[in-house]
Design an enzyme around this catalytic site. Structure first.
Site, PDB file in Angstrom:
ATOM      1  N   HIS A  68       0.868  -1.189   0.110  1.00  9.51           N
ATOM      2  CA  HIS A  68      -0.013  -0.067  -0.220  1.00  9.51           C
ATOM      3  C   HIS A  68       0.960   1.124   0.077  1.00  9.51           C
ATOM      4  O   HIS A  68       2.008   1.251   0.970  1.00  9.51           O
ATOM      5  CB  HIS A  68      -0.947   0.160   1.343  1.00  9.51           C
ATOM      6  CG  HIS A  68      -1.610   1.376   1.441  1.00  9.51           C
ATOM      7  ND1 HIS A  68      -2.706   1.715   0.747  1.00  9.51           N
ATOM      8  CD2 HIS A  68      -1.442   2.374   2.239  1.00  9.51           C
ATOM      9  CE1 HIS A  68      -3.221   2.892   1.106  1.00  9.51           C
ATOM     10  NE2 HIS A  68      -2.130   3.285   2.220  1.00  9.51           N
TER      11      HIS A  68
ATOM     12  N   ASP B 185      -1.243   4.544  -5.239  1.00 10.47           N
ATOM     13  CA  ASP B 185      -2.724   4.079  -4.953  1.00 10.47           C
ATOM     14  C   ASP B 185      -3.509   5.235  -5.758  1.00 10.47           C
ATOM     15  O   ASP B 185      -4.613   4.988  -6.271  1.00 10.47           O
ATOM     16  CB  ASP B 185      -3.243   3.814  -3.596  1.00 10.47           C
ATOM     17  CG  ASP B 185      -2.878   2.639  -3.113  1.00 10.47           C
ATOM     18  OD1 ASP B 185      -2.072   1.816  -3.713  1.00 10.47           O
ATOM     19  OD2 ASP B 185      -3.186   2.106  -1.969  1.00 10.47           O
TER      20      ASP B 185
END
Length: 124
Positions: free
Chosen positions: A36, A41
């Site tokens: 992540h 993202d």
């Protein structure tokens, strides 16, 4: 600000709507997403958002899109859904009403900013 998760839930009720699931659904490459990371993202989510809102996958316009001599009929036909080849960009031209509303908004911005918009300098 838009809540893309809310949009996805509305568009795809009862389905998984994680970023990975949306990438798979819209055929967006997220293979570099091993951990992540906010920057990666957000870049992937931008692609997902473009796909969710009409299939546009790039932000480049061709010179033919700037042809102001298009007729009202071509404006209407550009709003119809058309199957596009990969990499081809769908251009949706504004209706006369939308164009007028846009011009009114620009006039309002110009009034608040002392008569100029930054893009006025670019176009004229």
């Amino acid at each position: 600000m838009l809540d893309t998760l809310k949009m996805a839930r509305t568009m795809h009720p009862g389905q998984r709507n994680s970023l990975d699931a949306l990438c798979k659904r819209y055929d967006i490459d997220n293979s570099s997403r091993t951990l992540h990371g906010a920057l990666l993202d957000s870049e992937i989510l931008a692609e997902v958002y473009l796909a969710m809102t009409g299939g546009q996958t790039a932000l480049m316009l061709s010179s033919q899109d700037n042809d102001s001599s298009s007729s009202a009929a071509s404006h209407a036909s550009s709003r119809q859904r058309v199957a596009l080849a990969p990499g081809q960009l769908r251009v949706i031209r504004p209706s006369e009403t939308e164009w007028e509303a846009h011009q009114k908004k620009l006039d309002m911005i110009r009034g608040k900013s002392g008569g100029e918009c930054a893009w006025d300098k670019l176009n004229g």
